[in-house]
Design an enzyme around this catalytic site. Structure first.
Site, PDB file in Angstrom:
ATOM      1  N   LYS A 126      12.410  -6.769 -24.978  1.00 59.07           N
ATOM      2  CA  LYS A 126      13.609  -6.520 -24.174  1.00 59.07           C
ATOM      3  C   LYS A 126      13.432  -5.251 -23.342  1.00 59.07           C
ATOM      4  O   LYS A 126      13.670  -5.241 -22.134  1.00 59.07           O
ATOM      5  CB  LYS A 126      14.820  -6.398 -25.099  1.00 59.07           C
ATOM      6  CG  LYS A 126      16.122  -6.195 -24.375  1.00 59.07           C
ATOM      7  CD  LYS A 126      16.636  -4.803 -24.601  1.00 59.07           C
ATOM      8  CE  LYS A 126      17.814  -4.545 -23.684  1.00 59.07           C
ATOM      9  NZ  LYS A 126      18.387  -3.213 -23.916  1.00 59.07           N
ATOM     10  N   ASP A 144      18.076 -10.286 -23.899  1.00 65.86           N
ATOM     11  CA  ASP A 144      18.736  -9.631 -25.021  1.00 65.86           C
ATOM     12  C   ASP A 144      19.589 -10.672 -25.735  1.00 65.86           C
ATOM     13  O   ASP A 144      19.476 -11.863 -25.457  1.00 65.86           O
ATOM     14  CB  ASP A 144      19.580  -8.454 -24.538  1.00 65.86           C
ATOM     15  CG  ASP A 144      20.597  -8.889 -23.511  1.00 65.86           C
ATOM     16  OD1 ASP A 144      21.000 -10.070 -23.532  1.00 65.86           O
ATOM     17  OD2 ASP A 144      20.987  -8.066 -22.677  1.00 65.86           O
TER      18      ASP A 144
END
Length: 218
Positions: A126, A144
């Site tokens: 991420k 995410d």
DNA sequence: AAAACGGGGGC
DNA sequence: GCCCCAGTTTT
């Protein structure tokens, strides 16, 4: 070829979140487009609210402008500067080690390369993808929990973890959306397509949504 | 009062 | 794959 409706859904959601009356989440405020500040700020932001992250990042960057500045500080000093963020002890250790690695292996610069970024302590997919899209304006897909959850609900992917979602999206998502899908879906996810009890009645794409895995309540 | 929360590391 | 982390907000 499956019809994902990306061109129907994403532009509509982008307009929708822009008109929500809340700022579209970018996760990067003004960091002077400095890759170092963006990288460190992103590590600080993990599982921490935006306002809290901002407070900590502003304090830190008042003192620290470069990796060299950061490694001069003790972990205790770093902890004090970033204190309000969650996991502050671990993050203090991580960002100091990241700074050290940047100096030793990358000439004090942040590499614009996914695999190299992933080698840094505290940097996962991420964070690495966010740095690539935000700091270098390059191609990455930052997945995410919001992007992961909503991609599954909409039936774009059928995955059980964010990494799988990223890999699937890399195959099916048109490149023009790679940079914007994260801010769009994060803002949409916080306000409408929530993890529990999503506000489907207010959702602009409700007719297009198969609602896979949607739970009305606990 | 639990559970979830804008992940990632260590095992 | 499972567990931990740290403090705040939701449910």
């Amino acid at each position: 070829m499956k019809n994902y409706n990306f061109d129907k859904i994403l532009p509509k959601l982008e307009k929708f979140v822009q008109n929500l009356g809340v700022p579209v989440v970018t996760r990067i405020k003004d960091r002077d487009f400095d890759p170092f500040k963006i990288l460190i700020g992103t590590i600080l932001s993990l599982r921490t609210k935006d306002e809290t992250t901002e407070e900590a990042a502003n304090r830190l960057f008042e003192v620290v402008k470069t990796p060299e500045d950061l490694i001069k500080l003790s972990e205790k000093d770093i902890e004090k500067l970033i204190y309000p963020v969650g996991f502050y002890k671990r993050k203090a250790k991580q960002i100091k080690e990241v700074a050290k690695t940047l100096i030793e292996k990358y000439d004090g610069r942040v590499p614009n390369d996914l695999e190299e970024l992933l080698k840094l302590k505290g940097v996962g997919r991420k964070t690495a993808n966010l740095v690539i899209t935000e700091a270098f304006d390059d191609y990455g897909i930052c997945v995410d929990t919001h992007v992961h959850r909503i991609s599954n609900r909409l039936g774009w992917v059928k995955t059980k973890n964010p990494e799988q979602t990223e890999m699937e999206l890399r195959k099916i998502l048109p490149k023009k959306y790679w940079k914007t899908i994260n801010p769009i879906l994060v803002t949409f996810g916080q306000n409408i397509c929530k993890p529990i009890s999503p506000l489907c009645s207010k959702c602009p794409i409700e007719p297009l949504c198969p609602k896979i895995g949607v739970t009305k309540s606990r």
